[in-house]
Design a protein around this motif. Structure first.
Motif, PDB file in Angstrom:
ATOM      1  N   LEU A 214       0.972  -0.808   0.013  1.00  0.00           N
ATOM      2  CA  LEU A 214      -0.117  -0.072  -0.030  1.00  0.00           C
ATOM      3  C   LEU A 214       0.497   0.956  -0.321  1.00  0.00           C
ATOM      4  CD1 LEU A 214      -2.716  -1.159   2.676  1.00  0.00           C
ATOM      5  CD2 LEU A 214      -2.984  -1.835  -0.014  1.00  0.00           C
ATOM      6  N   GLN A 215       1.180   2.398  -0.498  1.00  0.00           N
ATOM      7  CA  GLN A 215       1.227   3.709  -0.928  1.00  0.00           C
ATOM      8  C   GLN A 215       0.647   4.382  -0.236  1.00  0.00           C
ATOM      9  OE1 GLN A 215       3.432   3.778  -3.583  1.00  0.00           O
ATOM     10  NE2 GLN A 215       2.827   2.018  -2.850  1.00  0.00           N
ATOM     11  N   ALA A 216       1.645   5.275   0.476  1.00  0.00           N
ATOM     12  CA  ALA A 216       1.779   6.188   1.157  1.00  0.00           C
ATOM     13  C   ALA A 216       0.484   7.629   0.977  1.00  0.00           C
ATOM     14  CB  ALA A 216       2.041   7.267   2.005  1.00  0.00           C
ATOM     15  N   ASP A 217      -0.393   7.693   2.195  1.00  0.00           N
ATOM     16  CA  ASP A 217      -1.299   8.826   1.664  1.00  0.00           C
ATOM     17  C   ASP A 217      -0.936  10.221   0.943  1.00  0.00           C
ATOM     18  OD1 ASP A 217      -3.466  10.896   1.841  1.00  0.00           O
ATOM     19  OD2 ASP A 217      -4.562  10.062   3.849  1.00  0.00           O
ATOM     20  N   PRO A 218      -0.907  11.019  -0.054  1.00  0.00           N
ATOM     21  CA  PRO A 218      -0.457  11.872  -0.124  1.00  0.00           C
ATOM     22  C   PRO A 218      -0.667  13.650   0.510  1.00  0.00           C
ATOM     23  CG  PRO A 218      -1.978  11.468  -1.735  1.00  0.00           C
ATOM     24  CD  PRO A 218      -1.846  10.591  -1.088  1.00  0.00           C
ATOM     25  N   ARG A 219      -1.666  12.983   1.652  1.00  0.00           N
ATOM     26  CA  ARG A 219      -2.003  14.494   2.467  1.00  0.00           C
ATOM     27  C   ARG A 219      -0.842  14.706   3.096  1.00  0.00           C
ATOM     28  NH1 ARG A 219      -7.728  13.516   5.271  1.00  0.00           N
ATOM     29  NH2 ARG A 219      -7.099  11.400   4.543  1.00  0.00           N
ATOM     30  N   HIS A 220      -0.403  13.553   4.169  1.00  0.00           N
ATOM     31  CA  HIS A 220       0.802  13.190   4.842  1.00  0.00           C
ATOM     32  C   HIS A 220       2.316  12.571   4.465  1.00  0.00           C
ATOM     33  CE1 HIS A 220      -2.736  14.224   6.932  1.00  0.00           C
ATOM     34  NE2 HIS A 220      -4.075  12.910   6.773  1.00  0.00           N
ATOM     35  N   SER A 221       2.457  12.555   3.612  1.00  0.00           N
ATOM     36  CA  SER A 221       3.312  12.044   2.782  1.00  0.00           C
ATOM     37  C   SER A 221       5.389  12.537   3.106  1.00  0.00           C
ATOM     38  CB  SER A 221       3.507  10.697   1.769  1.00  0.00           C
ATOM     39  OG  SER A 221       2.692  11.933   0.947  1.00  0.00           O
ATOM     40  N   ASN A 222       4.275  14.222   2.907  1.00  0.00           N
ATOM     41  CA  ASN A 222       5.720  14.854   3.230  1.00  0.00           C
ATOM     42  C   ASN A 222       5.432  15.933   3.800  1.00  0.00           C
ATOM     43  OD1 ASN A 222       3.455  16.176   1.828  1.00  0.00           O
ATOM     44  ND2 ASN A 222       4.585  16.927   0.510  1.00  0.00           N
ATOM     45  N   PRO A 236      17.576  17.884   4.254  1.00  0.00           N
ATOM     46  CA  PRO A 236      16.930  17.085   3.394  1.00  0.00           C
ATOM     47  C   PRO A 236      15.663  16.994   4.019  1.00  0.00           C
ATOM     48  CG  PRO A 236      19.051  16.309   3.389  1.00  0.00           C
ATOM     49  CD  PRO A 236      19.497  17.567   4.405  1.00  0.00           C
ATOM     50  N   TRP A 237      15.771  16.448   5.489  1.00  0.00           N
ATOM     51  CA  TRP A 237      14.769  15.404   6.061  1.00  0.00           C
ATOM     52  C   TRP A 237      13.261  16.329   5.844  1.00  0.00           C
ATOM     53  CZ3 TRP A 237      19.184  16.017   8.224  1.00  0.00           C
ATOM     54  CH2 TRP A 237      19.488  17.945   9.033  1.00  0.00           C
ATOM     55  N   ASN A 238      13.430  17.463   5.879  1.00  0.00           N
ATOM     56  CA  ASN A 238      12.427  18.787   5.802  1.00  0.00           C
ATOM     57  C   ASN A 238      12.190  20.279   4.926  1.00  0.00           C
ATOM     58  OD1 ASN A 238      14.042  20.613   7.050  1.00  0.00           O
ATOM     59  ND2 ASN A 238      13.729  20.094   9.011  1.00  0.00           N
ATOM     60  N   GLU A 239      13.060  20.108   4.168  1.00  0.00           N
ATOM     61  CA  GLU A 239      12.989  21.250   3.069  1.00  0.00           C
ATOM     62  C   GLU A 239      13.488  20.471   1.866  1.00  0.00           C
ATOM     63  OE1 GLU A 239      15.800  24.626   3.920  1.00  0.00           O
ATOM     64  OE2 GLU A 239      17.561  23.239   4.103  1.00  0.00           O
ATOM     65  N   LEU A 245      10.189   9.615  -3.025  1.00  0.00           N
ATOM     66  CA  LEU A 245       9.064   9.766  -3.265  1.00  0.00           C
ATOM     67  C   LEU A 245       8.975  11.632  -3.925  1.00  0.00           C
ATOM     68  CD1 LEU A 245       6.201   9.377  -0.756  1.00  0.00           C
ATOM     69  CD2 LEU A 245       6.558   7.785  -3.283  1.00  0.00           C
ATOM     70  N   GLY A 246       9.911  12.382  -3.830  1.00  0.00           N
ATOM     71  CA  GLY A 246      10.325  13.866  -4.896  1.00  0.00           C
ATOM     72  C   GLY A 246       9.202  14.303  -4.780  1.00  0.00           C
ATOM     73  N   GLU A 247       8.958  14.184  -3.408  1.00  0.00           N
ATOM     74  CA  GLU A 247       7.676  15.237  -2.622  1.00  0.00           C
ATOM     75  C   GLU A 247       8.549  16.420  -2.184  1.00  0.00           C
ATOM     76  OE1 GLU A 247       4.087  12.536  -2.447  1.00  0.00           O
ATOM     77  OE2 GLU A 247       5.057  12.851  -0.447  1.00  0.00           O
ATOM     78  N   THR A 248       7.962  18.047  -2.222  1.00  0.00           N
ATOM     79  CA  THR A 248       8.328  18.960  -1.341  1.00  0.00           C
ATOM     80  C   THR A 248       8.418  19.173  -0.268  1.00  0.00           C
ATOM     81  OG1 THR A 248       8.336  20.357  -3.787  1.00  0.00           O
ATOM     82  CG2 THR A 248       8.634  20.718  -1.647  1.00  0.00           C
ATOM     83  N   TRP A 249       8.947  19.402   0.684  1.00  0.00           N
ATOM     84  CA  TRP A 249       8.614  19.395   2.200  1.00  0.00           C
ATOM     85  C   TRP A 249       7.875  20.320   2.318  1.00  0.00           C
ATOM     86  CZ3 TRP A 249       8.987  14.371   4.779  1.00  0.00           C
ATOM     87  CH2 TRP A 249       9.764  13.914   4.428  1.00  0.00           C
ATOM     88  N   GLN A 250       7.005  20.191   3.418  1.00  0.00           N
ATOM     89  CA  GLN A 250       5.506  20.914   3.939  1.00  0.00           C
ATOM     90  C   GLN A 250       7.012  21.374   5.293  1.00  0.00           C
ATOM     91  OE1 GLN A 250       3.687  22.257   1.128  1.00  0.00           O
ATOM     92  NE2 GLN A 250       4.986  21.229   0.197  1.00  0.00           N
TER      93      GLN A 250
END
Length: 338
Positions: A214-222, A236-239, A245-250
């Motif tokens: 199962l994949q991660a929920d995109p609302r909470h994965s970054n 690189p763990w928070n920015e 996943l190549g998502e931008t950290w929020q």
């Protein structure tokens, strides 16, 4: 089928007895990061991999078997470090001798201290390795991690090899015996080799992130929550982009206000990623079917056997003769019924 060769994989040696270090070395004999734990973990994991991943089954069994050989090396080293202790314990006529182990190497108070921290080592084993850690805590099957998914198990194994390596590093600081250090260096190096083997095996399973299906929920994965006050740090763990996943950290500067504003994160919106809930649902469906089909196609239904045996020439001939006799017997039985 195991075949025991009586020579060790590595020629373990000691320059002199050292009962105190023998006790420390028990950590890698019966401890939570030791050789028995590794051997049993890879051995157990291999069963589930036999049909869907025969190549990984082969690797896991090979490494598990090598870990058993490392257990033998550790046990042999412990035994050599305890050389003479068994004889001293057997000498009931001289009670003071054991209190000055190895000619004064350990004074009476040190022996008492060792007995208090791990009494079973000398009192029950009489100078041989036992399946405990250095504090006398018995080895437990709870040390073994086997979750039935190779993307999870292989990562667990990489962690196990990492922990075993660092224990060997620490152990080397507590002995000045060059021969023992040589053995520990070999064992530590094999942990590095196994780490790379598991890492390479993991890369042959694609996709392998996140672990499982199962994949991660995109609302909470970054989202990164700033959960402490005072000076903060960025990295690189928070920015920037997340590594897999190549998502931008929020970066959530005020987690309390954010949680309140999103109704306990239920109303959290997707941000910093192209992944959508519809896309995740499709990936979950497709990957679930793929992995399930992979196992089903490799699983034999009905009558089954684990091994196919390669017979020698004589064995093949005997097998043919046996088969011929069985056919004749069945024919005779049929004729008798008529």
């Amino acid at each position: 089928m195991f075949y025991h060769v009586k020579d060790l994989q590595f020629n373990a040696r000691v320059s002199k007895p050292d009962p105190r270090f023998a006790n420390l070395l028990l950590q890698q004999f019966g401890g939570p990061n030791g050789e028995l734990k590794a051997a049993m973990q890879y051995f157990i994991q291999a069963f589930g991999a036999k049909e869907p991943y025969p190549d990984k089954y082969d690797m896991l069994m090979d490494i598990a078997t090598e870990e058993f050989s490392h257990l033998e090396i550790v046990g042999a080293t412990i035994q050599m470090l305890l050389s003479g202790v068994n004889g001293k314990l057997k000498d009931a006529a001289d009670e003071s001798e054991i209190m000055q182990i190895m000619g004064g190497k350990a004074a009476k108070e040190n022996v008492i201290h060792e007995a208090m921290s791990n009494p079973h080592f000398l009192l029950e084993s009489a100078g041989g390795p036992i399946l405990t850690d250095s504090r006398g805590i018995p080895w437990s099957g709870t040390y073994v991690n086997a979750n039935g998914d190779l993307t999870v198990d292989l990562r667990s194994n990489m962690g196990a090899e990492s922990r075993a390596k660092i224990v060997y590093e620490y152990l080397m600081k507590f002995t000045d015996d060059p021969y023992v250090k040589e053995t520990l260096k070999f064992l530590m190096t094999r942990e590095v080799a196994h780490f790379q083997m598991f890492e390479a095996a993991l890369e042959t399973i694609q996709p392998n992130f996140p672990p499982g299906v199962l994949q991660a929920d995109p609302r909470h994965s970054n989202t990164y929550f700033n959960m402490s006050t005072g000076a903060g740090f960025k990295g690189p763990w928070n920015e920037g982009e997340s590594s897999k996943l190549g998502e931008t950290w929020q970066f959530i500067e005020d987690p309390i206000a954010h949680v309140e504003a999103t109704n306990g994160l239920i109303d959290q919106e997707i941000a910093g990623t192209d992944r959508t809930e519809a896309l995740i649902a499709k990936i979950n469906k497709d990957l679930s079917e793929e992995r399930s089909q992979e196992v089903k196609e490799a699983t034999t239904e009905g009558e089954n056997q684990w091994s196919e045996y390669a017979l020698s020439g004589d064995a093949k001939e005997n097998s043919k003769s046996s088969g011929t006799r069985e056919r004749r017997q069945r024919t005779a039985t049929k004729r008798g019924k008529k």
